[in-house]
Design an enzyme around this catalytic site. Structure first.
Site, PDB file in Angstrom:
ATOM      1  N   ASP A 140      40.492 -68.479 -89.641  1.00  0.00           N
ATOM      2  CA  ASP A 140      39.986 -69.577 -88.806  1.00  0.00           C
ATOM      3  C   ASP A 140      38.757 -70.204 -89.473  1.00  0.00           C
ATOM      4  O   ASP A 140      38.688 -71.439 -89.669  1.00  0.00           O
ATOM      5  CB  ASP A 140      39.630 -68.992 -87.424  1.00  0.00           C
ATOM      6  CG  ASP A 140      39.431 -70.033 -86.347  1.00  0.00           C
ATOM      7  OD1 ASP A 140      39.578 -71.233 -86.634  1.00  0.00           O
ATOM      8  OD2 ASP A 140      39.125 -69.635 -85.205  1.00  0.00           O
ATOM      9  N   ASP A 190      45.743 -67.903-100.556  1.00  0.00           N
ATOM     10  CA  ASP A 190      44.796 -68.466 -99.598  1.00  0.00           C
ATOM     11  C   ASP A 190      45.483 -69.633 -98.899  1.00  0.00           C
ATOM     12  O   ASP A 190      45.842 -70.626 -99.558  1.00  0.00           O
ATOM     13  CB  ASP A 190      43.569 -68.939-100.386  1.00  0.00           C
ATOM     14  CG  ASP A 190      42.540 -69.635 -99.522  1.00  0.00           C
ATOM     15  OD1 ASP A 190      42.801 -69.878 -98.330  1.00  0.00           O
ATOM     16  OD2 ASP A 190      41.469 -69.959-100.063  1.00  0.00           O
ATOM     17  N   ASN A 232      41.202 -68.554 -81.801  1.00  0.00           N
ATOM     18  CA  ASN A 232      40.922 -67.869 -80.524  1.00  0.00           C
ATOM     19  C   ASN A 232      41.193 -68.858 -79.398  1.00  0.00           C
ATOM     20  O   ASN A 232      41.321 -70.066 -79.632  1.00  0.00           O
ATOM     21  CB  ASN A 232      39.492 -67.331 -80.481  1.00  0.00           C
ATOM     22  CG  ASN A 232      38.474 -68.414 -80.790  1.00  0.00           C
ATOM     23  OD1 ASN A 232      38.335 -69.373 -80.037  1.00  0.00           O
ATOM     24  ND2 ASN A 232      37.786 -68.281 -81.915  1.00  0.00           N
TER      25      ASN A 232
HETATM   26  N1  AR6 Z   1      44.370 -67.330 -96.182  1.00  0.00           N
HETATM   27  C1  AR6 Z   1      45.338 -66.519 -95.689  1.00  0.00           C
HETATM   28  N2  AR6 Z   1      45.077 -65.437 -94.924  1.00  0.00           N
HETATM   29  C2  AR6 Z   1      43.778 -65.177 -94.647  1.00  0.00           C
HETATM   30  C3  AR6 Z   1      42.710 -65.973 -95.121  1.00  0.00           C
HETATM   31  C4  AR6 Z   1      43.052 -67.106 -95.922  1.00  0.00           C
HETATM   32  N3  AR6 Z   1      42.126 -67.916 -96.392  1.00  0.00           N
HETATM   33  N4  AR6 Z   1      41.539 -65.428 -94.665  1.00  0.00           N
HETATM   34  C5  AR6 Z   1      41.854 -64.321 -93.960  1.00  0.00           C
HETATM   35  N5  AR6 Z   1      43.201 -64.161 -93.946  1.00  0.00           N
HETATM   36  P1  AR6 Z   1      42.049 -62.987 -88.916  1.00  0.00           P
HETATM   37  P2  AR6 Z   1      43.217 -62.527 -86.237  1.00  0.00           P
HETATM   38  C6  AR6 Z   1      44.030 -63.109 -93.335  1.00  0.00           C
HETATM   39  O1  AR6 Z   1      40.969 -61.991 -88.624  1.00  0.00           O
HETATM   40  O2  AR6 Z   1      43.354 -61.080 -86.507  1.00  0.00           O
HETATM   41  C7  AR6 Z   1      38.809 -65.357 -85.846  1.00  0.00           C
HETATM   42  O3  AR6 Z   1      37.446 -65.154 -85.695  1.00  0.00           O
HETATM   43  C8  AR6 Z   1      43.367 -61.794 -92.966  1.00  0.00           C
HETATM   44  O4  AR6 Z   1      43.186 -60.979 -94.127  1.00  0.00           O
HETATM   45  O5  AR6 Z   1      41.676 -64.261 -89.574  1.00  0.00           O
HETATM   46  O6  AR6 Z   1      44.370 -63.248 -85.601  1.00  0.00           O
HETATM   47  C9  AR6 Z   1      39.423 -66.232 -84.768  1.00  0.00           C
HETATM   48  O7  AR6 Z   1      38.512 -67.206 -84.317  1.00  0.00           O
HETATM   49  C10 AR6 Z   1      44.412 -61.217 -92.014  1.00  0.00           C
HETATM   50  O8  AR6 Z   1      45.473 -60.613 -92.755  1.00  0.00           O
HETATM   51  O9  AR6 Z   1      42.843 -63.401 -87.541  1.00  0.00           O
HETATM   52  C11 AR6 Z   1      39.767 -65.248 -83.702  1.00  0.00           C
HETATM   53  O10 AR6 Z   1      38.657 -64.967 -82.876  1.00  0.00           O
HETATM   54  C12 AR6 Z   1      44.973 -62.469 -91.314  1.00  0.00           C
HETATM   55  O11 AR6 Z   1      44.537 -63.587 -92.108  1.00  0.00           O
HETATM   56  C13 AR6 Z   1      40.136 -64.001 -84.467  1.00  0.00           C
HETATM   57  O12 AR6 Z   1      39.462 -64.097 -85.718  1.00  0.00           O
HETATM   58  C14 AR6 Z   1      44.480 -62.670 -89.893  1.00  0.00           C
HETATM   59  O13 AR6 Z   1      43.143 -62.237 -89.784  1.00  0.00           O
HETATM   60  C15 AR6 Z   1      41.623 -63.946 -84.753  1.00  0.00           C
HETATM   61  O14 AR6 Z   1      41.935 -62.701 -85.333  1.00  0.00           O
END
Ligand code: AR6
Length: 176
Positions: free
Chosen positions: A40, A16, A30
């Site tokens: 995020d 995490d 975003n």
């Molecule tokens: N630690 C590490 N990785 C994580 C964690 C964590 N605590 N939580 C989730 N992930 P995403 P994106 C992983 O959807 O695709 C948001 O709403 C997750 O499993 O967080 O760039 C923003 O505001 C995945 O592998 O980011 C934007 O609108 C990775 O982090 C949008 O989502 C990225 O998933 C960005 O989408």
């Protein structure tokens, strides 16, 4: 899993990112810096309202660019907010934009004099980037950066689930 490239240790861990003690952690934000779900949401929850207050002051961040705030209640002193591309079939400049998200985050860390940084798998969740390709681009961008920039000593890729970790590990082995 880890390897040294030029002067920098690049590491993959399962975990995490909100728990990381690197100088900065990177947020997959975003372009409105409005907060959201995924990593995020987790960063803003763990870091507290000071981070969002700074994001509001900054206002916005175009896709592929990066901005920096303090880390609020996090162990990390800073959060670098970058915006990865939404994957739309691969024909909308996604490759370049994802590489830019990594490289501009690293440039900002270097400019701030930071020595360690942790990345999540940018665009690999809600933005639906195919993970193999995203992992390849993530690692390639970091390796290219550290070949010509020696200031950052540690880049840690913090992968949240085993499948993403395994895919990053597969791509990492190709580079070592
Ligand atoms: N630690 C590490 N990785 C994580 C964690 C964590 N605590 N939580 C989730 N992930 P995403 P994106 C992983 O959807 O695709 C948001 O709403 C997750 O499993 O967080 O760039 C923003 O505001 C995945 O592998 O980011 C934007 O609108 C990775 O982090 C949008 O989502 C990225 O998933 C960005 O989408």
């Amino acid at each position: 899993m880890q390897a040294t490239f030029n002067q920098t240790l690049i590491e993959l861990v399962l975990g995490d990112i909100t728990q990381e003690n690197t100088d900065a952690i990177v947020n997959a934000a975003n372009s409105c810096l409005a907060g959201g779900a995924g990593v995020d949401g987790a960063i803003h929850r763990a870091g507290g309202p000071a981070i969002m207050a700074e994001c509001r002051q900054i206002g916005a961040c175009p896709t592929g660019q990066a901005v920096i705030t303090t880390g609020g209640n996090l162990k990390a002193r800073y959060v670098i907010h970058t915006v990865g591309p939404i994957y739309r079939g691969g024909t909308h400049n996604e490759t370049h934009l994802l590489e830019s998200a990594y490289k501009n985050s690293l440039k900002l860390a270097r400019k701030k004099g930071l020595q360690s940084i942790a990345f999540p798998a940018i665009s690999c969740g809600i933005y639906a980037y195919p993970i193999h390709e995203a992992a390849h681009l993530a690692l390639k961008s970091c390796v290219e950066f550290v070949r010509v920039n020696t200031e950052i000593q540690l880049i840690r890729h913090v992968l949240f689930d085993q499948r993403t970790f395994d895919i990053f590990a597969h791509e990492f082995k190709k580079l070592t």
